[in-house]
Design a protein around this motif. Structure first.
Motif, PDB file in Angstrom:
ATOM      1  N   TYR A 120      19.316  62.778 -25.666  1.00 14.82           N
ATOM      2  CA  TYR A 120      19.231  63.470 -26.955  1.00 14.82           C
ATOM      3  C   TYR A 120      19.887  62.608 -28.033  1.00 14.82           C
ATOM      4  N   ILE A 121      19.163  62.386 -29.116  1.00 15.18           N
ATOM      5  CA  ILE A 121      19.667  61.562 -30.211  1.00 15.18           C
ATOM      6  C   ILE A 121      19.445  62.306 -31.524  1.00 15.18           C
ATOM      7  N   TYR A 122      20.496  62.367 -32.355  1.00 18.42           N
ATOM      8  CA  TYR A 122      20.407  63.016 -33.660  1.00 18.42           C
ATOM      9  C   TYR A 122      20.381  61.957 -34.757  1.00 18.42           C
ATOM     10  N   LEU A 123      19.424  62.084 -35.679  1.00 20.71           N
ATOM     11  CA  LEU A 123      19.293  61.146 -36.791  1.00 20.71           C
ATOM     12  C   LEU A 123      19.633  61.856 -38.091  1.00 20.71           C
ATOM     13  N   HIS A 124      20.710  61.430 -38.733  1.00 22.32           N
ATOM     14  CA  HIS A 124      21.133  62.063 -39.986  1.00 22.32           C
ATOM     15  C   HIS A 124      20.225  61.650 -41.147  1.00 22.32           C
ATOM     16  N   GLY A 125      20.407  62.296 -42.261  1.00 18.56           N
ATOM     17  CA  GLY A 125      19.534  62.093 -43.406  1.00 18.56           C
ATOM     18  C   GLY A 125      19.910  60.921 -44.293  1.00 18.56           C
ATOM     19  N   PHE A 126      19.161  60.767 -45.366  1.00 21.12           N
ATOM     20  CA  PHE A 126      19.356  59.708 -46.364  1.00 21.12           C
ATOM     21  C   PHE A 126      20.692  59.900 -47.081  1.00 21.12           C
ATOM     22  N   ALA A 127      21.441  58.811 -47.220  1.00 20.55           N
ATOM     23  CA  ALA A 127      22.741  58.831 -47.903  1.00 20.55           C
ATOM     24  C   ALA A 127      23.689  59.850 -47.270  1.00 20.55           C
ATOM     25  N   GLN A 182      29.604  71.967 -26.243  1.00 20.84           N
ATOM     26  CA  GLN A 182      29.895  73.245 -25.586  1.00 20.84           C
ATOM     27  C   GLN A 182      29.029  73.485 -24.349  1.00 20.84           C
ATOM     28  N   ILE A 183      27.818  72.927 -24.338  1.00 19.24           N
ATOM     29  CA  ILE A 183      26.962  73.091 -23.148  1.00 19.24           C
ATOM     30  C   ILE A 183      27.001  71.829 -22.272  1.00 19.24           C
ATOM     31  N   GLN A 184      27.999  70.970 -22.551  1.00 18.47           N
ATOM     32  CA  GLN A 184      28.257  69.773 -21.742  1.00 18.47           C
ATOM     33  C   GLN A 184      27.023  68.870 -21.631  1.00 18.47           C
ATOM     34  N   THR A 185      26.391  68.673 -22.774  1.00 25.27           N
ATOM     35  CA  THR A 185      25.230  67.787 -22.852  1.00 25.27           C
ATOM     36  C   THR A 185      25.507  66.716 -23.900  1.00 25.27           C
ATOM     37  N   ARG A 186      25.252  65.472 -23.560  1.00 26.54           N
ATOM     38  CA  ARG A 186      25.571  64.378 -24.467  1.00 26.54           C
ATOM     39  C   ARG A 186      24.550  64.271 -25.599  1.00 26.54           C
ATOM     40  N   LEU A 187      25.026  64.113 -26.813  1.00 20.55           N
ATOM     41  CA  LEU A 187      24.182  63.899 -27.987  1.00 20.55           C
ATOM     42  C   LEU A 187      24.651  62.635 -28.695  1.00 20.55           C
ATOM     43  N   LYS A 188      23.788  61.644 -28.767  1.00 20.78           N
ATOM     44  CA  LYS A 188      24.119  60.417 -29.503  1.00 20.78           C
ATOM     45  C   LYS A 188      23.826  60.636 -30.989  1.00 20.78           C
ATOM     46  N   ILE A 189      24.723  60.160 -31.853  1.00 26.99           N
ATOM     47  CA  ILE A 189      24.499  60.243 -33.300  1.00 26.99           C
ATOM     48  C   ILE A 189      24.787  58.869 -33.917  1.00 26.99           C
ATOM     49  N   THR A 231      14.592  63.099 -26.481  1.00 27.46           N
ATOM     50  CA  THR A 231      14.365  64.112 -27.507  1.00 27.46           C
ATOM     51  C   THR A 231      15.086  63.660 -28.765  1.00 27.46           C
ATOM     52  N   LEU A 232      14.363  63.577 -29.871  1.00 19.82           N
ATOM     53  CA  LEU A 232      14.961  63.206 -31.150  1.00 19.82           C
ATOM     54  C   LEU A 232      15.096  64.441 -32.030  1.00 19.82           C
ATOM     55  N   ILE A 233      16.286  64.595 -32.603  1.00 18.80           N
ATOM     56  CA  ILE A 233      16.531  65.649 -33.594  1.00 18.80           C
ATOM     57  C   ILE A 233      16.825  64.933 -34.904  1.00 18.80           C
ATOM     58  N   GLY A 234      15.983  65.124 -35.896  1.00 16.65           N
ATOM     59  CA  GLY A 234      16.137  64.378 -37.137  1.00 16.65           C
ATOM     60  C   GLY A 234      16.207  65.270 -38.351  1.00 16.65           C
ATOM     61  N   SER A 235      17.124  64.952 -39.266  1.00 16.98           N
ATOM     62  CA  SER A 235      17.295  65.724 -40.486  1.00 16.98           C
ATOM     63  C   SER A 235      16.771  64.944 -41.685  1.00 16.98           C
ATOM     64  N   SER A 236      15.890  65.538 -42.462  1.00 23.42           N
ATOM     65  CA  SER A 236      15.375  64.959 -43.708  1.00 23.42           C
ATOM     66  C   SER A 236      14.766  63.576 -43.457  1.00 23.42           C
ATOM     67  N   LEU A 237      15.334  62.500 -44.023  1.00 23.88           N
ATOM     68  CA  LEU A 237      14.774  61.171 -43.774  1.00 23.88           C
ATOM     69  C   LEU A 237      14.907  60.797 -42.294  1.00 23.88           C
ATOM     70  N   GLY A 238      15.954  61.320 -41.648  1.00 19.90           N
ATOM     71  CA  GLY A 238      16.083  61.126 -40.211  1.00 19.90           C
ATOM     72  C   GLY A 238      14.955  61.801 -39.447  1.00 19.90           C
ATOM     73  N   GLY A 239      14.445  62.912 -39.997  1.00 21.58           N
ATOM     74  CA  GLY A 239      13.304  63.589 -39.396  1.00 21.58           C
ATOM     75  C   GLY A 239      12.030  62.770 -39.533  1.00 21.58           C
ATOM     76  N   LEU A 240      11.844  62.184 -40.708  1.00 19.85           N
ATOM     77  CA  LEU A 240      10.686  61.310 -40.918  1.00 19.85           C
ATOM     78  C   LEU A 240      10.755  60.103 -39.978  1.00 19.85           C
ATOM     79  N   THR A 241      11.949  59.525 -39.852  1.00 18.02           N
ATOM     80  CA  THR A 241      12.147  58.392 -38.943  1.00 18.02           C
ATOM     81  C   THR A 241      11.859  58.801 -37.504  1.00 18.02           C
ATOM     82  N   ALA A 242      12.346  59.977 -37.112  1.00 20.22           N
ATOM     83  CA  ALA A 242      12.112  60.470 -35.752  1.00 20.22           C
ATOM     84  C   ALA A 242      10.622  60.620 -35.476  1.00 20.22           C
ATOM     85  N   ALA A 243       9.874  61.128 -36.457  1.00 15.47           N
ATOM     86  CA  ALA A 243       8.432  61.328 -36.278  1.00 15.47           C
ATOM     87  C   ALA A 243       7.720  60.000 -36.041  1.00 15.47           C
TER      88      ALA A 243
END
Length: 220
Positions: free
Chosen positions: A3-10, A27-34, A66-78
């Motif tokens: 699981y990787i989280y991609l933050h947004g622009f700026a 809390q659910i003992q699952t690793r998330l890379k950011i 699994t990619l979780i992306g916010s805003s520009l991070g979402g566009l990048t994930a797509a």
């Protein structure tokens, strides 16, 4: 599954949304890379650089991602999902579809032309807010015009891989209008859109977002 989280622009890995989701994964003992998509030099940011940086985070053993992306991070994930078969699931939070078409008009033609001519523009960077000052100028960073020319090539029409996708978008989004996600979903039956009573930050619906992510990703 990685699981990787991609933050947004700026923004940064320390954003409220990134930290909230990170805490819930802990809390659910699952690793998330950011990864920090500023990569130590926001001035040279491009979507291409983000794609390369995040792809380098993928495991070499073909572990699904699994990619979780916010805003520009979402566009990048797509676009990462389009390019990499290792990506098997996408969660997009207010994805920045049509980013340039929404952002550049707000800057105005004159400012954009000056940016192109002078190569750099000062951008307010939410991830660089200083603890010791309330001065807005202290939180601005230069951004090269290469960001615009690079971003222009990443258009939604190229996103045609039928990858399991969940979009969560606020109906009151003032940065990326929800119509952008509605248009995206219209011709892609493999994408689910959940419309939330929120703005671009989605700050008031984090519990709803987490429950949707948990169900979609079949997390414990």
């Amino acid at each position: 599954m990685d699981y990787i989280y991609l933050h947004g622009f700026a923004s940064s890995p320390k954003s409220a949304k990134a930290q909230d989701i990170s805490d819930r994964f802990t809390q659910i003992q699952t690793r998330l890379k950011i990864p920090d998509l500023n990569a130590g030099d926001f001035s040279q940011l491009t979507i291409t650089r983000q794609l390369t940086q995040v792809a380098a985070e993928f495991s070499n053993d073909s572990t699904p991602v699994t990619l979780i992306g916010s805003s520009l991070g979402g566009l990048t994930a797509a676009h990462l999902g389009q390019q990499n078969l290792q990506v098997q699931r996408l969660v997009l939070l207010a994805p920045a579809f049509g980013f340039l078409s929404h952002w550049l008009p707000k800057l105005g033609d004159e400012k954009v032309q000056r940016w192109q001519r002078e190569k750099y523009i000062m951008v307010y960077h939410y991830g660089e807010q200083r603890c010791l000052t309330t001065s807005r100028s202290a939180s601005t960073l230069p951004l090269n015009y290469d960001f615009v020319t690079d971003a222009a090539q990443y258009q939604e029409k190229f996103l045609q891989r039928p990858i399991s996708t969940l979009i969560l978008h606020g109906k009151k989004d003032e940065v990326i209008p929800i119509e952008a996600s509605r248009d995206f979903v219209r011709s892609r039956p493999w994408v689910e859109l959940v419309e939330l009573d929120s703005d671009h930050t989605l700050g008031n619906v984090m519990e709803e977002i987490w429950q949707a992510i948990r169900l979609f990703c079949q997390l414990p």
